[in-house]
Design an enzyme around this catalytic site. Structure first.
Site, PDB file in Angstrom:
ATOM      1  N   LYS A 190       1.324  36.879  10.896  1.00  0.00           N
ATOM      2  CA  LYS A 190       0.812  37.524  12.116  1.00  0.00           C
ATOM      3  C   LYS A 190       0.376  38.929  11.716  1.00  0.00           C
ATOM      4  O   LYS A 190       1.179  39.851  11.634  1.00  0.00           O
ATOM      5  CB  LYS A 190       1.927  37.584  13.164  1.00  0.00           C
ATOM      6  N   GLU A 265      11.337  46.137   6.738  1.00  0.00           N
ATOM      7  CA  GLU A 265      10.856  47.375   6.110  1.00  0.00           C
ATOM      8  C   GLU A 265      10.344  48.257   7.235  1.00  0.00           C
ATOM      9  O   GLU A 265       9.297  47.978   7.810  1.00  0.00           O
ATOM     10  CB  GLU A 265       9.741  47.063   5.095  1.00  0.00           C
ATOM     11  N   CYS A 299       4.435  54.659   4.777  1.00  0.00           N
ATOM     12  CA  CYS A 299       5.865  54.617   5.121  1.00  0.00           C
ATOM     13  C   CYS A 299       6.677  55.550   4.221  1.00  0.00           C
ATOM     14  O   CYS A 299       7.653  56.142   4.660  1.00  0.00           O
ATOM     15  CB  CYS A 299       6.391  53.194   5.038  1.00  0.00           C
ATOM     16  N   GLU A 398       9.302  60.242  12.820  1.00  0.00           N
ATOM     17  CA  GLU A 398       8.178  59.818  11.980  1.00  0.00           C
ATOM     18  C   GLU A 398       6.875  60.048  12.737  1.00  0.00           C
ATOM     19  O   GLU A 398       6.698  59.546  13.840  1.00  0.00           O
ATOM     20  CB  GLU A 398       8.320  58.329  11.636  1.00  0.00           C
TER      21      GLU A 398
HETATM   22  P1  NAD Z   1       4.552  48.123  14.684  1.00  0.00           P
HETATM   23  O1  NAD Z   1       6.011  47.941  14.630  1.00  0.00           O
HETATM   24  O2  NAD Z   1       3.935  48.636  15.931  1.00  0.00           O
HETATM   25  O3  NAD Z   1       3.798  46.735  14.404  1.00  0.00           O
HETATM   26  C1  NAD Z   1       4.008  46.008  13.222  1.00  0.00           C
HETATM   27  C2  NAD Z   1       3.749  44.546  13.494  1.00  0.00           C
HETATM   28  O4  NAD Z   1       4.732  44.051  14.408  1.00  0.00           O
HETATM   29  C3  NAD Z   1       2.393  44.250  14.135  1.00  0.00           C
HETATM   30  O5  NAD Z   1       1.859  43.066  13.593  1.00  0.00           O
HETATM   31  C4  NAD Z   1       2.761  44.058  15.588  1.00  0.00           C
HETATM   32  O6  NAD Z   1       1.840  43.253  16.282  1.00  0.00           O
HETATM   33  C5  NAD Z   1       4.104  43.376  15.467  1.00  0.00           C
HETATM   34  N1  NAD Z   1       4.963  43.481  16.652  1.00  0.00           N
HETATM   35  C6  NAD Z   1       4.994  44.450  17.598  1.00  0.00           C
HETATM   36  N2  NAD Z   1       5.919  44.163  18.544  1.00  0.00           N
HETATM   37  C7  NAD Z   1       6.496  42.998  18.185  1.00  0.00           C
HETATM   38  C8  NAD Z   1       7.522  42.197  18.738  1.00  0.00           C
HETATM   39  N3  NAD Z   1       8.145  42.523  19.879  1.00  0.00           N
HETATM   40  N4  NAD Z   1       7.867  41.058  18.096  1.00  0.00           N
HETATM   41  C9  NAD Z   1       7.277  40.713  16.948  1.00  0.00           C
HETATM   42  N5  NAD Z   1       6.278  41.415  16.376  1.00  0.00           N
HETATM   43  C10 NAD Z   1       5.892  42.557  16.983  1.00  0.00           C
HETATM   44  O7  NAD Z   1       4.184  49.019  13.437  1.00  0.00           O
HETATM   45  P2  NAD Z   1       2.771  49.645  13.067  1.00  0.00           P
HETATM   46  O8  NAD Z   1       2.492  50.741  14.029  1.00  0.00           O
HETATM   47  O9  NAD Z   1       1.788  48.533  12.910  1.00  0.00           O
HETATM   48  O10 NAD Z   1       3.049  50.228  11.599  1.00  0.00           O
HETATM   49  C11 NAD Z   1       3.524  51.495  11.343  1.00  0.00           C
HETATM   50  C12 NAD Z   1       5.001  51.471  11.043  1.00  0.00           C
HETATM   51  O11 NAD Z   1       5.272  50.619   9.927  1.00  0.00           O
HETATM   52  C13 NAD Z   1       5.557  52.824  10.635  1.00  0.00           C
HETATM   53  O12 NAD Z   1       6.774  53.044  11.283  1.00  0.00           O
HETATM   54  C14 NAD Z   1       5.772  52.698   9.132  1.00  0.00           C
HETATM   55  O13 NAD Z   1       6.749  53.550   8.579  1.00  0.00           O
HETATM   56  C15 NAD Z   1       6.159  51.270   9.016  1.00  0.00           C
HETATM   57  N6  NAD Z   1       5.955  50.802   7.649  1.00  0.00           N
HETATM   58  C16 NAD Z   1       7.063  50.609   6.847  1.00  0.00           C
HETATM   59  C17 NAD Z   1       6.903  50.198   5.529  1.00  0.00           C
HETATM   60  C18 NAD Z   1       8.089  49.992   4.641  1.00  0.00           C
HETATM   61  O14 NAD Z   1       7.929  49.364   3.604  1.00  0.00           O
HETATM   62  N7  NAD Z   1       9.275  50.458   4.998  1.00  0.00           N
HETATM   63  C19 NAD Z   1       5.614  49.980   5.029  1.00  0.00           C
HETATM   64  C20 NAD Z   1       4.526  50.191   5.867  1.00  0.00           C
HETATM   65  C21 NAD Z   1       4.711  50.595   7.179  1.00  0.00           C
END
Ligand code: NAD
Length: 508
Positions: A190, A265, A299, A398
């Site tokens: 997804k 992550e 991240c 963040e």
């Molecule tokens: P997000 O959590 O908004 O979305 C990530 C994914 O989760 C998307 O595909 C989204 O559609 C899905 N999602 C959202 N709500 C959901 C739910 N209720 N159930 C299942 N799936 C759901 O994150 P973002 O804004 O896309 O990405 C940025 C974040 O990702 C930042 O916090 C960043 O630090 C983190 N990140 C972490 C790493 C790591 O390795 N630790 C790497 C990259 C990004």
């Protein structure tokens, strides 16, 4: 600030699809309900394509296709070498499309083109790496004298749900797809709804490499619908998620009734600790790159820079000067160092943090607003706040954009306390020429990954992951294989077993 270009037209790459559909059982498909959503580029913020909006029925069909491929085979039963050949062919397919991939990723995410090019290389490397890992992988045997042999096999865990964010989308998808497929799992991906474009390259790459139908499935859509349905589906025993901490909490709650395996992550607020005895030129290069590359949407960004008092003013002044010279411009311009933030909603969120920093009393040294030469698009100058204290939100939360917080410290103990004074624990960077102190401080920091006198370079064999609010579980190398496989121990008697004979008259 210098401008990379005076005019910011969104360079529209060739061959963009007007419609992006799900990919289920080897075929493209719209949503059962017919629902769609529009996706825009971050320079014009105008829709450029329509995307199928997946819901429960679509996820159900994708999971059914993956389950069918898993039970029917041949993917989970294939010899590691055979699977490795397919993985290497996938890497070839990625490399063959590297130019297209970089252009599409830049267009969709706003990442500078020079940095997007590196994403294709890393994505291909992820597949080559896990191809090598499974070929070299061994399983364990335990001998108990001459009586018994116990051996452990690692079986693919089943259908894996992969949920990915919008920052470096294709590379992060590859970081999950490669170990999941290497392990013999079938998957439902997804992708993030802000940035679905590069994911539409997967079906062609994977089918072209010979991946059997149904092993890879993809459902587009909103997290609250498609993502939520995938996590709630009882046929998906494991979920690998990368995204925000708060989303991770929702996913854990959704997965709890099913007791699913989770790899999380999550977010970060990683410290860079600069001691006065460090090579300040190298520390500066690394700290500036670490927070402003990938638009600060990274991240592991070193978004809090803690500097020893003796060099604080000098370091802060040099940092601000470098920030003012970071070239903000159109993502497609090879001169650009800082492109457009991914989406207007995210852009507003980052800008609100800049206002918060101002109102909290942090000292704005550079940036803080839209560059004058870029009147449209989600552009923000590289922004530096100094004298940031731990009670401020810009120290604790963040921001996920080109905004850095500088804080002075007096002693080593104070540096460690400041570094650990946040809920996150993903990465940290330590700069000092005193190596004993370097190791001491590195080990005292609450973070899954520390770089000592180094910027963020990944070794794919090492454990990747955060602690505290930054994540759960570890990926990378054999850790990833451990997640996507299920160990099973088989106990074999090599001599007649001496079992107590219950129910035999006269025997105890
Ligand atoms: P997000 O959590 O908004 O979305 C990530 C994914 O989760 C998307 O595909 C989204 O559609 C899905 N999602 C959202 N709500 C959901 C739910 N209720 N159930 C299942 N799936 C759901 O994150 P973002 O804004 O896309 O990405 C940025 C974040 O990702 C930042 O916090 C960043 O630090 C983190 N990140 C972490 C790493 C790591 O390795 N630790 C790497 C990259 C990004």
């Amino acid at each position: 600030m210098t401008s990379a270009s005076a005019s910011p037209p969104p360079a529209r790459p060739a061959g963009l699809p007007a419609l992006m559909e799900h990919y289920i059982g080897g075929r493209h498909a719209g949503s059962v309900s017919g629902a769609t959503f529009d996706v825009a580029d971050p320079v014009s913020n105008k829709p450029y394509a329509t995307v199928a909006a997946g819901e429960r029925e679509d996820v159900g069909r994708a999971v059914a296709a993956a389950q069918e491929a898993f039970t029917r085979g041949p993917w989970p039963q294939m010899k590691p070498r055979q699977r490795a050949r397919v993985l290497n062919a996938i890497a070839d397919g990625i490399e063959a499309r590297a130019g297209q991939l970089a252009a599409w990723e830049t267009f969709d995410t706003g990442l500078p083109i020079t940095q997007a090019r590196g994403q294709a290389r890393r994505a291909a490397e992820n597949f080559r790496f896990f191809a090598d890992v499974i070929v070299a992988m061994h399983e364990d045997a335990y001998r108990v004298g001459t009586e018994q042999l116990n051996y452990v096999v690692r079986k693919p865990a089943g259908v894996a749900g992969l949920i990915t964010p919008w920052n470096t989308p294709f590379m992060l998808e590859s970081w999950k797809l490669a170990p999941a497929l290497a392990s013999g799992c079938c998957v439902v991906l997804k992708p993030a709804e802000f940035t679905p474009l590069s994911a539409s390259l997967w079906p062609g790459i994977l089918a072209g490499a010979g991946l059997p139908e149904g092993v890879f499935n993809m459902v587009h859509g909103y997290g609250e619908q498609a993502g939520q349905a995938l996590v709630a589906h009882p046929g998906v025993p494991l979920i690998s998620f990368t995204g925000e901490t708060v989303t991770g909490q929702v996913i854990m709650a959704t997965a709890a009734p099913h007791l699913k395996a989770l790899s999380m992550e999550l977010g970060g607020k990683s410290p860079v600790i600069v001691f006065a005895d460090a090579d300040l030129d190298q520390a500066l290069d690394s700290a500036v790159f670490g927070v402003f590359s990938l638009n600060g949407e990274r991240c592991t960004a070193g978004s809090r820079v803690l500097v020893e008092q003796a060099v604080y003013d000098e370091f802060a002044g040099r940092f601000a000067e470098r920030a003012r010279n970071v070239r903000v411009g159109p993502p497609s311009d090879p001169e650009t160092q800082l492109g457009a933030l991914v989406h207007p909603e995210h852009y507003e969120r980052v800008r609100r943090y800049v206002e918060t920093g101002r109102s909290e009393g942090a000292r704005l040294l550079a940036g803080g607003g839209r560059p004058a030469h870029l009147p449209e698009g989600n552009y923000l100058s590289a922004t530096v706040f100094a004298d940031v204290t731990p009670s401020m939100r810009i120290f604790q939360e963040e921001i996920f954009g080109p905004v850095v917080a500088l804080t002075p410290f007096g002693t080593e103990a104070e540096a460690i306390a400041l570094a650990n004074d946040v809920r996150y624990g993903l990465a940290a960077y330590v700069w000092t020429s005193d190596l004993a102190r370097g190791h001491r401080v590195a080990q005292a920091i609450e973070a899954g990954m520390v770089w000592l006198n180094s910027h963020n370079v990944r070794d794919l064999r090492t454990p990747f992951g955060g602690i505290k609010a930054s994540g759960l579980g570890t990926e990378g190398g054999e850790h990833s294989i451990g997640f996507y496989t299920q160990p099973q121990v088989i106990h074999v008697a090599l001599e007649p077993p001496r079992t107590p004979r219950f129910g035999v008259a006269g025997e105890r």
